[in-house]
Write a protein that holds these residues in place. Structure first.
Motif, short mmCIF file in Angstrom:
data_model
loop_
_atom_site.label_atom_id
_atom_site.label_comp_id
_atom_site.label_asym_id
_atom_site.label_seq_id
_atom_site.Cartn_x
_atom_site.Cartn_y
_atom_site.Cartn_z
N LYS A 388 -12.49 3.46 22.49
CA LYS A 388 -11.99 4.89 21.86
C LYS A 388 -12.58 5.39 20.67
CE LYS A 388 -8.71 5.61 25.12
NZ LYS A 388 -9.12 6.71 25.98
N HIS A 389 -13.09 4.52 19.84
CA HIS A 389 -13.46 4.66 18.44
C HIS A 389 -14.28 3.72 18.11
CE1 HIS A 389 -13.67 6.19 14.36
NE2 HIS A 389 -13.45 5.32 14.02
N SER A 390 -15.38 4.00 17.36
CA SER A 390 -16.22 2.88 16.59
C SER A 390 -16.87 3.57 15.58
CB SER A 390 -17.39 2.43 17.74
OG SER A 390 -17.86 1.30 17.10
N ALA A 391 -16.78 2.75 14.40
CA ALA A 391 -17.44 3.34 13.07
C ALA A 391 -18.29 2.09 12.27
CB ALA A 391 -16.46 4.04 12.10
N ALA A 392 -19.28 2.37 12.07
CA ALA A 392 -20.22 1.28 11.49
C ALA A 392 -19.51 0.84 9.95
CB ALA A 392 -21.48 1.70 11.38
N ALA A 393 -19.68 -0.26 9.44
CA ALA A 393 -19.43 -0.50 8.20
C ALA A 393 -20.19 0.34 7.19
CB ALA A 393 -19.51 -2.21 8.01
N THR A 394 -19.43 0.54 6.09
CA THR A 394 -20.32 1.40 4.98
C THR A 394 -20.53 0.50 3.51
OG1 THR A 394 -19.10 3.32 5.70
CG2 THR A 394 -20.17 3.21 3.53
N PRO A 395 -21.50 0.09 3.56
CA PRO A 395 -21.78 -0.65 2.39
C PRO A 395 -21.76 0.08 0.94
CG PRO A 395 -23.91 -0.64 3.36
CD PRO A 395 -22.88 0.18 4.27
N CYS A 396 -21.30 -0.37 -0.30
CA CYS A 396 -21.34 0.33 -1.36
C CYS A 396 -22.83 -0.17 -2.07
CB CYS A 396 -20.27 -0.03 -2.33
SG CYS A 396 -18.52 0.64 -1.57
N ASP A 397 -23.00 0.98 -2.88
CA ASP A 397 -24.40 0.72 -3.38
C ASP A 397 -24.44 -0.37 -4.56
OD1 ASP A 397 -27.06 2.18 -4.43
OD2 ASP A 397 -26.18 2.00 -6.14
N PRO A 398 -25.22 -1.33 -4.54
CA PRO A 398 -25.32 -2.43 -5.44
C PRO A 398 -25.21 -2.01 -6.92
CG PRO A 398 -26.73 -3.09 -3.60
CD PRO A 398 -26.36 -1.39 -3.45
N GLU A 399 -26.14 -1.24 -7.36
CA GLU A 399 -26.44 -0.56 -8.61
C GLU A 399 -24.95 0.12 -9.09
OE1 GLU A 399 -28.80 2.63 -11.19
OE2 GLU A 399 -29.44 1.97 -9.33
N LEU A 400 -24.45 1.03 -8.08
CA LEU A 400 -23.09 1.52 -8.80
C LEU A 400 -21.95 0.44 -8.83
CD1 LEU A 400 -23.07 4.94 -6.57
CD2 LEU A 400 -23.40 4.55 -9.05
N THR A 401 -22.10 -0.48 -7.93
CA THR A 401 -21.15 -1.50 -8.15
C THR A 401 -21.10 -2.45 -9.21
OG1 THR A 401 -21.04 -1.83 -5.49
CG2 THR A 401 -20.08 -3.69 -6.71
N ALA A 402 -22.26 -2.86 -9.71
CA ALA A 402 -22.52 -3.59 -10.98
C ALA A 402 -22.27 -2.63 -12.08
CB ALA A 402 -24.12 -3.76 -10.99
N GLU A 403 -22.35 -1.32 -12.28
CA GLU A 403 -22.10 -0.28 -13.14
C GLU A 403 -20.47 -0.20 -13.33
OE1 GLU A 403 -23.69 3.49 -13.08
OE2 GLU A 403 -25.78 2.52 -13.22
N LEU A 404 -19.84 -0.44 -12.14
CA LEU A 404 -18.39 -0.30 -12.01
C LEU A 404 -17.82 -1.72 -12.38
CD1 LEU A 404 -17.84 1.65 -8.74
CD2 LEU A 404 -16.99 2.39 -10.83
N LYS A 405 -18.56 -2.70 -12.05
CA LYS A 405 -17.75 -4.16 -12.70
C LYS A 405 -17.97 -4.33 -14.02
CE LYS A 405 -19.32 -8.06 -10.54
NZ LYS A 405 -19.96 -9.03 -9.83
N ARG A 406 -19.20 -3.68 -14.69
CA ARG A 406 -19.36 -3.58 -16.14
C ARG A 406 -18.19 -2.97 -16.86
NH1 ARG A 406 -21.63 -1.24 -20.63
NH2 ARG A 406 -22.48 -2.79 -22.10
N ALA A 407 -18.06 -1.69 -16.35
CA ALA A 407 -16.93 -0.78 -16.97
C ALA A 407 -15.57 -1.19 -16.79
CB ALA A 407 -17.07 0.71 -16.18
#
Length: 492
Positions: A388-407
């Motif tokens: 009925k439905h299929s959606a691929a996984a969505t990876p988050c951007d590693p650089e943005l993730t690192a910036e969010l971790k630091r923040a």
């Protein structure tokens, strides 16, 4: 400091391990950023805006509802327009230029002069499920507005090096038209023209609702909503976790490394309808017991996939990390004719399979489909599996993730000494997978995305019991402020 070899795991760690959280995410590490120089004098935490005003606005928005005695605010409903007026007022208070696009999304933007940089978009959704909590979607919108308001009152808004825009998306939940991401998919340019003809339960189409509310409701108008990839540099979303992991960690915030892919199936089991008292057990072709066996088998398949899956050592695809977060759910089961004294003739049930690793998800789907046919043959019933439905996984951007971790580390380390329950300043920021879908999935088709999760009580969401502690909302606001300062504010 690493635990000694004789230390015993905490109850929280055991819960996380049993929930499929990889052991690599349970380790802690010291924060290496050192003391933070707070901006604008004082402690830099801006409690009046990022906590008190944020909480006040969450409560205010949570009272704007189409339901009597419960929260319901669906796509372009009367309550959504009342909420639009309120959100626009908050955006203007933060110094933003505002407008509403042709899909009802609300935009608030600050455009620095002489900037040629791509825009930073921050958003979440303003619509709700039926009988909703007041944090899902709203928390991300209000935290973003509050962070930009701090920049305005501290004079930093004028020092932005790139356009920054807050978007309150008109529809993410898909309650009214059973189609998710109407708002963010339009902005990302992936909303098909055919969506205009999709109807709700009353037969009213998306096009009808848009026209009724003075929108153009044409394919050309949808095209006007779309942003060009060349104009956008990144999208960030703050959202409550909707799960129990951060609470188990005793940590207010976590960064998201990706959103799980999803497959929805419908399984149809046909047998022989008959009288409950006259057909001997050995002569029955009972679809109910076959369906029950399949439901239990699905649970075993997803709890202990190693018992069923063949591992390919060459590709290395089924590691502990790739299997983490795999979940399978049977949410609906229908039987015909559904009478207590009748052996049913047909049983249908739904299957929802989610995983961060698309190859794992696809393998689980294929394995379960194969098992369905084997078990049905054994029980002499007929089965079919419909996708009925299929959606691929969505990876988050590693650089943005690192910036969010630091923040996040900067925010939590600044707050931890005076705020109970905010973990330890030396604890690594948890990195989580999102099992739920978010607007970031649609926006990832436009630009790179990052997400910040906020702890919620008991992991409860889509319920009036949904709750985020005031200090946790505050921590999210501080972290988002730090992120924007890192990402888009020029140093003096």
């Amino acid at each position: 400091m690493a635990p000694s070899s004789t230390s015993r795991p905490s109850v929280a760690v055991l819960i996380l391990l049993l929930s499929g959280v990889p052991a690599s995410l349970l380790a802690t590490a010291p924060v290496s950023d050192g003391p933070e120089q707070q901006p604008g004098g004082g402690d830099g935490l801006y409690r009046e805006i990022l906590r008190d005003e944020t909480v006040l606005r969450l409560n205010q928005l949570g009272k704007i509802s189409d339901g009597e005695g419960f929260l319901e605010r669906t796509f372009l409903s009367p309550a959504s327009f009342r909420a639009t007026d309120v959100i626009i007022g908050w955006m203007k208070d933060a110094g933003l230029t505002t407008w509403v696009d042709q899909m009802g999304n609300i935009h608030g933007r600050f455009e620095p002069s002489n900037s040629t940089e791509k825009a930073l978009l921050i958003g979440s959704h303003m619509d709700t499920v039926i009988d909703a909590g007041m944090y899902d979607g709203a928390l991300g919108i209000i935290c973003a507005i509050s962070a930009l308001k701090v920049l305005r009152v501290t004079g930093k808004l004028q020092r932005l090096t790139r356009p920054v825009e807050v978007i309150a998306f008109s529809d993410e939940e898909g309650v009214r038209f059973q189609t998710t991401f109407l708002g963010s998919a339009a902005v990302a340019g992936i909303l098909p023209e055919s969506i205009l003809q999709v109807s709700d339960k009353s037969g009213t189409t998306v096009q009808d609702v848009l026209k009724l509310n003075s929108f153009e409701a044409t394919a050309a108008a949808l095209g006007q909503v779309k942003y060009s990839p060349e104009s956008v540099g990144s999208y960030v979303e703050v959202h409550l976790e909707q799960g129990p992991v951060l609470e188990a960690f005793r940590y207010p915030l976590g960064v998201v490394n990706g959103i799980a892919g999803q497959t929805r199936l419908k399984v149809i089991v046909d047998g022989s309808q008959g009288h409950a008292g006259t057909v001997p057990m050995k002569l029955r072709r009972d679809p109910m017991v076959a369906a029950a066996e399949l439901v239990v088998t699905l649970e075993s398949l997803c709890k202990e996939p190693s018992r069923f899956l063949t591992y390919d050592e060459d590709c290395g695809c089924f590691t502990e990390e790739s299997l983490a977060g795999l979940v399978c759910t049977v949410g609906e089961l229908l039987t015909w004719p559904s009478a207590s004294n009748v052996i049913p003739g047909q049983v249908n049930f739904t299957v929802d399979i989610r995983a961060m690793d698309d190859q794992v998800r696809e393998t689980i789907v294929a394995s379960f489909s194969r098992i369905v046919m084997q078990r049905c043959d054994h029980r002499l019933v007929d089965c079919a599996v419909e996708h009925k439905h299929s959606a691929a996984a969505t990876p988050c951007d590693p650089e943005l993730t690192a910036e969010l971790k630091r923040a996040t580390r900067l925010a939590v380390s600044a707050m931890a000494p005076g705020v109970h329950g905010h973990g330890h300043a030396g604890t690594a920021t948890p990195v989580l997978m999102s099992g739920a879908g978010h607007d970031a999935m649609a926006m990832a088709r436009l630009t790179r995305v990052g997400m910040l999760f906020v702890r919620c009580r008991g992991g409860v969401s889509h319920s009036p019991e949904e709750h985020v502690a005031e200090d946790d909302a505050w921590a999210a606001g501080v972290a988002l402020l730090r992120f924007v300062e890192q990402h888009a504010v020029a140093e003096l």
